[in-house]
Design a protein around this motif. Structure first.
Motif, PDB file in Angstrom:
ATOM      1  N   ALA A 135       3.515  51.495  -7.819  1.00  0.00           N
ATOM      2  CA  ALA A 135       2.469  51.339  -6.796  1.00  0.00           C
ATOM      3  C   ALA A 135       2.981  50.461  -5.649  1.00  0.00           C
ATOM      4  N   TRP A 142      -3.994  54.083  -2.903  1.00  0.00           N
ATOM      5  CA  TRP A 142      -3.322  54.648  -4.058  1.00  0.00           C
ATOM      6  C   TRP A 142      -4.305  55.515  -4.844  1.00  0.00           C
ATOM      7  N   THR A 164      -5.669  48.950  -7.869  1.00  0.00           N
ATOM      8  CA  THR A 164      -4.757  49.929  -8.465  1.00  0.00           C
ATOM      9  C   THR A 164      -4.321  49.472  -9.848  1.00  0.00           C
ATOM     10  N   GLU A 188       0.302  59.279  -3.850  1.00  0.00           N
ATOM     11  CA  GLU A 188      -0.044  58.779  -2.516  1.00  0.00           C
ATOM     12  C   GLU A 188      -1.358  59.409  -2.060  1.00  0.00           C
TER      13      GLU A 188
END
Ligand code: AMP
Ligand code: GLY
Length: 422
Positions: A135, A142, A164, A188
């Motif tokens: 990440a 994300w 995330t 992405e």
């Protein structure tokens, strides 16, 4: 021909409505169906994921062809079990349904055949730290996706690294989505307009349907939590003929060819959830079936006998069927129960179903027949109120007139279906 439709939502009511128009049809069954399919087919009290009971029913009732609506029976191997019993079905095998059943599988396949999709990596339960490190190698937002089926809830969009990390933990460690989270895809974030592009395929030949657009959020203006879909319209102007041709060449055909080349030919509906980015159409996900509510907005514009197309897919003869679409537009507005998309309230009486204006077709989603009250709500999405028109504006206006005729307590619906395209 005796046909069984598996499933019991708006999609299956629309399939029943369209198949019923086929002169080749003899008996039509629907398992489990709903109050809407009850008027067109014989409802059978078997759950859509009860594979042995469905096979036994087909054997006992001389069912010659099965049309599978939802994803779960496909990933459980319903079409394989039917084939083993000598019964033809529309829909992919268990192996081919992995395109929907495993996001990691779908992403890896796209990478192998160069299909445009968001940059990603797959992580297993033991790879929590690796996922967090990955990440940090990409700019946000994300997107964290549970690998397996999670009823449309397994996608977490995160705007900070903290969120995330938490999402990764939720999926891999806390098992928030159960076995579906044995692995995750971290990818992405793509920006653009979404488009649903469904295609008929016999495993070789691929014929795109008219493009449509779903409205996933519960509230107007795409606000609030995600749902199964609150309405759809077709054709979506964002899906220009050039765009569809490009998606056919860069996405649909290479995927169908790769599935065949790798020994798991895909027969059925290949549904590409696309993001129309500045770089062109990119795949968000694949589904291995008709979309819901997209089907309710697409099938009314199909000119052909649907049974001809489905049988041609199963027989590997799709290239012999010229698929034709009517001009004009179609809109479907979902009326949902109070509490949806959380725990929906059930058992409310629905009134006004017979009062909708001419030209409005009400596809039932979560309804059940009731001897005294007529029709009761029995699920989150209750009705898909559908209308066609020469223009999108005409179709929208007529569909909302239909919505205005119907009432049940706590009903929720969006007032801006197709507004983007108007
Ligand atoms: P999926 O089940 O993969 O289609 O994801 C559900 C929804 O999450 C999609 O309809 C999009 O709205 C959103 N979504 C999924 N993947 C991405 C992505 N890479 N970038 C932006 N939005 C996404
Ligand atoms: N409408 C989204 C789906 O069918 O998955």
């Amino acid at each position: 021909m005796n046909v069984l439709i598996v499933g019991g939502g708006g999609r299956e009511h629309a399939l029943a409505w369209k198949l019923k128009q086929s002169p080749k049809l003899q008996r039509l069954y629907c398992a489990p169906g709903n109050a809407g399919t009850a008027g067109l087919a014989e409802n059978v009290a078997i759950g859509a994921d009860d594979v042995p009971a469905l096979v036994a029913f087909c054997q006992d009732h001389a069912v010659e062809y099965v049309v599978v609506g939802p994803e779960l029976p496909l990933t459980l191997g319903l079409t394989d079990a039917l084939a083993a019993a000598g019964i033809q079905a529309f829909g992919p095998t268990k192996e081919a349904a992995r395109l929907e059943g495993s996001k990691a599988f779908a992403k890896d396949l796209m990478r192998r055949c160069g299909v445009p999709t968001a940059k990603y990596k797959v992580f297993r339960a033991s790879e929590l730290q690796e996922a967090k490190a990955f990440a940090r190698e990409m700019p946000g937002p994300w997107v964290v996706k549970a690998d397996g089926l999670a009823a449309g809830k397994g996608v977490l969009i995160c705007t900070t690294l903290e969120e995330t990390d938490e999402a990764i933990r939720l999926v891999l460690e806390n098992k928030a989505f159960g076995d579906a989270g044995d692995a995750l895809v971290l990818e992405e974030y793509l920006e653009g307009e979404e488009l649903s592009l469904m295609a008929f395929t016999d495993g070789r030949c691929v014929v795109p349907m008219i493009p449509s657009q779903d409205h996933k959020r519960i509230f107007d203006g795409d606000k609030g939590p995600n749902t199964g879909g609150m309405g759809a319209y077709a054709p979506a102007p964002a899906g220009t003929p050039a765009l569809v041709a490009r998606a056919q060449k860069e996405i649909l055909k290479p995927v169908v060819a790769a599935m065949a080349a790798e020994g798991r030919p895909f027969q059925g509906v290949l549904y590409a959830g696309l993001m129309l980015t500045a770089k062109g159409p990119m795949v968000l996900e694949f589904n291995a079936r008709f979309g819901d509510p997209e089907t309710e907005a697409v099938l009314p514009l199909l000119e052909n006998d649907l049974l001809d197309i489905l049988l041609a897919c199963s027989a590997g003869e799709l290239e012999n069927v010229p698929v034709r679409w009517r001009s004009g537009s179609c809109v479907t507005v979902v009326m949902a129960a109070a509490g949806y998309p959380g725990d929906p309230r059930k058992g409310d009486a629905i009134s006004g179903l017979a009062d909708v204006p001419d030209g409005v077709t009400v596809f039932h989603c979560g309804t059940s027949p009731d001897a005294s009250a007529g029709t009761l709500t029995s699920g989150g999405r209750v009705l898909s109120v559908t209308a066609c028109g020469d223009t999108l504006r005409d179709a929208v206006d007529l569909a909302y007139q239909g919505v205005g005729s119907i009432h049940f307590d706590g009903c929720q619906f969006r007032r801006d279906i197709a507004a983007r395209a108007l």
